[in-house]
Design a protein around this motif. Sequence first.
Motif, mmCIF file in Angstrom:
data_model
loop_
_atom_site.group_PDB
_atom_site.id
_atom_site.type_symbol
_atom_site.label_atom_id
_atom_site.label_comp_id
_atom_site.label_asym_id
_atom_site.label_seq_id
_atom_site.Cartn_x
_atom_site.Cartn_y
_atom_site.Cartn_z
ATOM 1 N N HIS A 81 -2.681 2.284 1.537
ATOM 2 C CA HIS A 81 -2.630 3.138 0.722
ATOM 3 C C HIS A 81 -1.749 3.446 0.104
ATOM 4 N N ALA A 82 -0.789 3.627 0.262
ATOM 5 C CA ALA A 82 0.415 4.009 0.232
ATOM 6 C C ALA A 82 0.943 2.281 -0.788
ATOM 7 N N ASN A 83 0.560 1.626 -0.282
ATOM 8 C CA ASN A 83 0.527 0.501 -0.664
ATOM 9 C C ASN A 83 -0.290 0.214 -2.534
ATOM 10 N N GLU A 84 -0.838 0.543 -1.929
ATOM 11 C CA GLU A 84 -1.941 0.961 -3.408
ATOM 12 C C GLU A 84 -1.582 1.427 -4.963
ATOM 13 N N VAL A 85 -0.482 2.620 -4.195
ATOM 14 C CA VAL A 85 -0.421 3.823 -4.995
ATOM 15 C C VAL A 85 1.249 3.582 -5.857
ATOM 16 N N GLU A 86 1.868 2.670 -5.139
ATOM 17 C CA GLU A 86 3.183 1.964 -4.772
ATOM 18 C C GLU A 86 2.182 1.174 -5.969
ATOM 19 N N ASN A 87 1.587 -0.037 -6.024
ATOM 20 C CA ASN A 87 1.430 -0.772 -6.987
ATOM 21 C C ASN A 87 0.327 -0.578 -8.342
ATOM 22 N N LYS A 88 0.396 1.104 -8.316
ATOM 23 C CA LYS A 88 -0.446 1.560 -9.682
ATOM 24 C C LYS A 88 0.954 2.251 -10.200
ATOM 25 N N TYR A 89 0.769 2.389 -9.171
ATOM 26 C CA TYR A 89 3.050 3.906 -10.077
ATOM 27 C C TYR A 89 3.442 2.340 -11.122
ATOM 28 N N GLN A 90 3.844 1.286 -10.346
ATOM 29 C CA GLN A 90 5.004 0.214 -11.163
ATOM 30 C C GLN A 90 3.714 -0.026 -12.547
ATOM 31 N N GLU A 91 2.489 -0.603 -11.959
ATOM 32 C CA GLU A 91 1.679 -0.486 -13.621
ATOM 33 C C GLU A 91 2.346 0.557 -14.487
ATOM 34 N N LEU A 92 1.803 1.884 -14.043
ATOM 35 C CA LEU A 92 2.169 2.718 -15.066
ATOM 36 C C LEU A 92 3.571 2.544 -15.569
ATOM 37 N N GLU A 93 4.630 2.587 -15.254
ATOM 38 C CA GLU A 93 6.537 1.761 -15.126
ATOM 39 C C GLU A 93 6.154 0.749 -16.310
ATOM 40 N N ARG A 94 5.278 -0.409 -16.508
ATOM 41 C CA ARG A 94 5.182 -1.210 -16.782
ATOM 42 C C ARG A 94 4.300 -0.810 -18.038
#
Length: 200
Positions: A81-94
């Motif tokens: 779950h944390a990895n999924e949230v982190e990926n979404k966060y990085q995607e939003l950052e990009r």
Amino acid sequence: MAETVYKYMKIQNRPYSINDLVSNLHNEYGKVAVQKAVDKLVAEGKIFEKIYGKQKVYCPTQDSSLDVEELMRIDKELQAHANEVENKYQELEREIKVQEALLSSMKSSITIEEAKKQKALTQQRIIELKNKLDALMEANGTEDLTESKRKAEKALNDYSREYVKRKRLCTEILDCILDNYPGSKNELYEEIGIEPKVVQ
């Protein structure tokens, strides 16, 4: 409020971030209120907090009767779950960076109104230059300027070749005279009336 959050988390028995909890509770409570409730539950030991990078996830405290495999499963779920949230966060950052770059380029480019003004000025300049060209063509008649240039270049080349040929002949004659002339070259040129710069 805290009991509502705890009850939901206990029933679901899986990890959640604050944003997930707010969303899953159908936005009935604000993010700040949910955060306070979660902090209270953490302090009471009813749920525990785990930090993965920049993300915090929360999970209800499990009964000590659970075996190690169940705890490992929960930990893996938390990690996933944390990895999924982190990926979404990085995607939003990009995406934010792309949008900021686009905004910056749009700010630095001219507006539609300015582009229209520039177009009108350019069109006016084209008309002026065309009129000027027409006037020049009319003043020179219908003679082809390219042909005139070609003729002028040919005449210049002919004259240059003739000049070099005559200069060489003249120089050879003067050299023959100088062989038997008692004075210097300059004296001979002065006597004959030749400008040295012309034949040298």
